[in-house]
Scaffold this active site. Structure first.
Site: not given
Ligand SMILES: Cc1ncc(C[n+]2csc(CCOP(=O)(O)OP(=O)(O)O)c2C)c(N)n1
Length: 723
Positions: A91, A218-219, A250, A322, A444, A471, A497, A533
């Protein structure tokens, strides 16, 4: 499940890993050996003073020219482009967009010393968006971390390298936590900031005074766990925590506007954070924002507007940069645009020297810290060092034995969750580094020992955290606490959970961190709350995770023993699955041995040899096995009862011990109020399993046990049918 052979050996990792295992390997190991610092860590005149004659600290806390900054940042960009290209995967976009932020943070603000990556008072940096791993590797290489050579950068993502696809803690020096599953790093950082505040409250700012920075994408902020983490950090006013948000708009599918319209600044503000937006490619703006964050009374969000793949002429600003190599043409054009003329993997000597000098700029701060540590009152220093080393065994064993003596004198029928509280009262008294908590089920889960004070702002000396109904955030924060060191995190929720904690449990196991999950209400035995539960598949699902120990004690004595084993498991997490309902004390009489340590042992021999039936069970089902043994004895069928508190320890024990526990009876029967999966390792394919094969139901628990056939009668009948 215990792991098999350890993962692929790395070229540099073994040497480095041994240093990474012990927190504070440099200063603390030195202290323990009675010397302050290893000679090779002492600064030379050259490493402290620069040719210019000014100290490293002064030179690198001052702003440099924009051109100088750009060249340093471009070194990160070039390494990321080249390494991803060579690996044919990775990346490049994030490192290229984030290079300005990273350059400002690492060369002017972050407190660390590559000569001692485990320096306990270093600032923590978490790359929550682990897919941008090349950013971190390029930084570690340029800053001079031992082992992070240009060869390792060239072997990005290759077998045996210390530059795996996503950052792995314990595998590469300077990597604070394993990231990749988005959102985890951010929540880990909250735990690190909690540990810092707590230790500072106990030991003082002279020895504990560091910040935690997270770089989140963002993710990271879209993942649900981020909300739990943000809300908790805001509530606890963790003002030394700063999130640098890579606001590039992005993600993989394209513009984040495809799926998201949250105003992150407002979101963080509403959770009690200080939040601002800046131009994330402007070094001056970045520096001003970090400076403000450092002085904030609240945790800080810096939303940095960046361009993904900054410098790449056609792919920059788009999802095309990306997660795949840019390609030779785009890279050539990016080099031109950035004014970077060096060949792949080559860094001009002057830029390299600047980065190295930035890496050394805190050496004197570290040495000054060592002096302050040395000047602490000896008893206080010894306690601080003990906590950082995570040593607890010497204190745990006597405390557990005392609990067992009490129980031998006055046997107690009680729920194992209550037995856990009983053990915790004794354990937390001798291990003040235990930081407990619960996800809003304190009463609990029985996780709050009587003497525990609540951890809260502004007095962070308490050791019990009300995590709220969070959690996932709780489990992930516990990873950060364990990684930080100096504390032993444990907390509670219902076993069902554990699903909400699973991503963090998996990472604790992958990172081999001592994190303890108290998971109560461990079967249909919880009764009326019903199938939503009642855990059915959870024990099997947890046992499937490598490096995780799943304990299911049968009574108060086993509960104390399992606590001891969990605390002594410094190399991995543990689950304590505990009952809501009362169970009889089956272990009467004092036995100094920790019988649970072998994972399975004969609790009751057959009344006459040889045994025709072996009855295996865990937790609350042990008493059913004991009753079934009596019924079989009445029919002149000798049966033995084997307690199985921990599959993982059983499977890891020597063959002779395993054979002794399994025995040689014709008929093996296992009883557990969960699914069969996993039990064949003990009872074999031909064994009989009495348990659950579908979801439970809502009713008083005794009725449920009868309804689902989990009774001594049914167990005896199952054995008789086989004879
Ligand atoms: C929990 C999880 N779900 C999905 C992914 C796969 N994944 C890797 S990067 C990404 C999203 C990329 O967008 P962003 O976070 O904005 O990173 P950027 O494009 O700016 O590098 C995804 C869905 C992951 N690594 N972790």
């Amino acid at each position: 499940m215990l792991s098999g052979p350890s993962p692929v050996p790395t070229t540099a990792a073994p040497r480095i890993a041994s240093r990474l295992q012990v927190p504070g390997a440099g200063a603390i190991a030195g202290l323990i050996a009675g010397v302050m610092t290893k000679p090779d860590r002492l600064p030379t005149a050259n490493t402290i003073a620069h040719t210019s004659g000014i100290s490293a600290a002064a030179a690198y806390s001052n702003p440099r020219s924009r051109a100088e900054h750009d060249r340093m940042a471009n070194a990160l960009r070039a390494l990321a482009m080249d390494a991803v290209e060579q690996a044919k995967s990775g990346h490049p976009g994030l490192p290229m967009g984030a290079a300005d932020i990273a350059t400002v943070l690492f060369t002017r603000f972050l407190k660390f010393d590559p000569a001692d990556p485990a320096w306990p008072d270093r600032d923590r940096f978490v790359l929550s968006a682990g897919h941008g791993s090349m950013l971190l590797y390029a930084l570690l290489y340029l800053l001079g971390y031992e082992g992070m050579t240009i060869e390792e950068i060239k072997h990005f993502r290759q077998l045996g390298s210390i530059t795996p696809g996503h950052p792995e803690h314990g595998h590469s020096p300077g990597v604070e936590t394993t990231t990749g599953p988005l959102g985890q790093g951010l929540a880990n950082a909250v735990g690190m900031a909690i540990a810092e505040r707590h230790l500072a409250a106990i030991f003082g700012a002279e020895v504990v005074d560091h910040a935690t920075f997270v770089f989140a994408s963002d993710g990271d902020l879209m993942e649900g766990v981020s909300q739990e983490a943000i809300a908790l950090a805001g509530h606890l006013q963790l003002n030394k925590l700063t999130v640098l948000y890579d606001d590039n708009g992005i993600s993989i599918d394209g513009a984040t506007a495809l799926s998201d319209s949250v105003d992150q600044v407002k979101r963080f503000e509403s959770a009690g954070w200080a939040a601002l937006r800046i131009d994330g490619q402007d070094p001056a703006a970045i520096a001003r924002a970090i400076d403000a964050a450092r002085r904030s009374e609240r945790p800080s969000l810096i939303a940095c507007r960046t361009t993904i793949g900054f410098g790449a002429p056609t792919k920059g600003g788009t999802e095309k940069s990306h997660g795949s190599p840019l390609g030779p043409e785009e890279i050539a054009a990016a080099r031109q645009r950035l004014g970077w003329s060096s060949p792949p993997f080559e860094i001009p000597a002057d830029i390299r020297a600047q980065w190295r000098a930035a890496g050394e700029r805190n050496r004197s701060a570290r040495l000054a810290w060592e002096q302050r540590l040395a000047a602490l009152d000896p008893a206080r220093r010894a306690e601080f060092v003990r906590r950082l080393r995570g040593d607890s065994a010497e204190r745990v064993a006597p405390a557990v034995n005392k609990v067992k003596e009490t129980l031998a004198q006055e046997p107690k029928d009680m729920a194992t969750r209550a037995a856990s509280e009983f053990a915790l009262d004794a354990l937390t008294a001798v291990l003040p580094e235990m930081i407990g908590g619960s996800a809003d089920l304190t009463g609990s889960n029985n996780t709050r020992a009587k003497a525990m004070k609540v951890f809260k702002a502004p007095d962070y000396s308490g050791t019990f955290i009300h995590y709220g109904v969070r959690e996932h955030g709780m489990a992930s924060a516990m990873n950060g606490m364990a990684l930080h060191g100096g504390v032993i995190p444990y907390s509670g929720t219902f076993l069902v959970f554990s699903d909400y904690c699973r991503p963090a449990i998996r990472l604790a196991a992958l990172m081999r961190q001592r994190v303890i999950y108290v998971m109560t209400h461990d079967s249909i035995g919880l009764g009326e709350d019903g199938p939503t539960h009642q855990p059915i598949e959870h024990l099997a699902a947890l046992r499937a995770i490598p490096n995780l120990k799943v304990f299911r004690p049968c009574d108060a004595v086993e509960t104390a023993e399992c606590w001891q084993l969990a605390l002594q498991s410094k190399d991995g997490p543990s689950v304590l699955a505990l009952t809501r309902q009362t169970v009889p004390q089956l272990r009467t009489g004092f036995d100094a041995r920790n019988r649970c340590a072998v994972g399975a042992y004969e609790l009751l021999a057959a009344e006459a040899a040889p045994a025709q039936v072996s009855l295996f069970a865990s937790g609350s089902e042990l008493s059913i096995a004991v009753e079934a043994r009596k019924l079989l004895a009445a029919r002149k069928i000798p049966a033995r009862v084997v307690s199985v508190p921990c599959f993982e320890l059983f499977l890891a024990s020597p063959q002779a011990e395993r054979s002794a526990a399994i025995g040689a009876a014709k008929i093996n029967v296992a009883i557990e109020a969960g699914i069969r999966q996993g039990w064949n390792e003990i009872i074999g394919l031909a064994g009989t399993f009495v348990g659950m094969s579908n979801f439970g139901a809502s009713a008083p628990y005794k009725e449920l046990y009868r309804h689902f056939g989990l009774t001594a009668d049914k167990v005896a009948e199952a054995a008789l049918n086989r004879l």
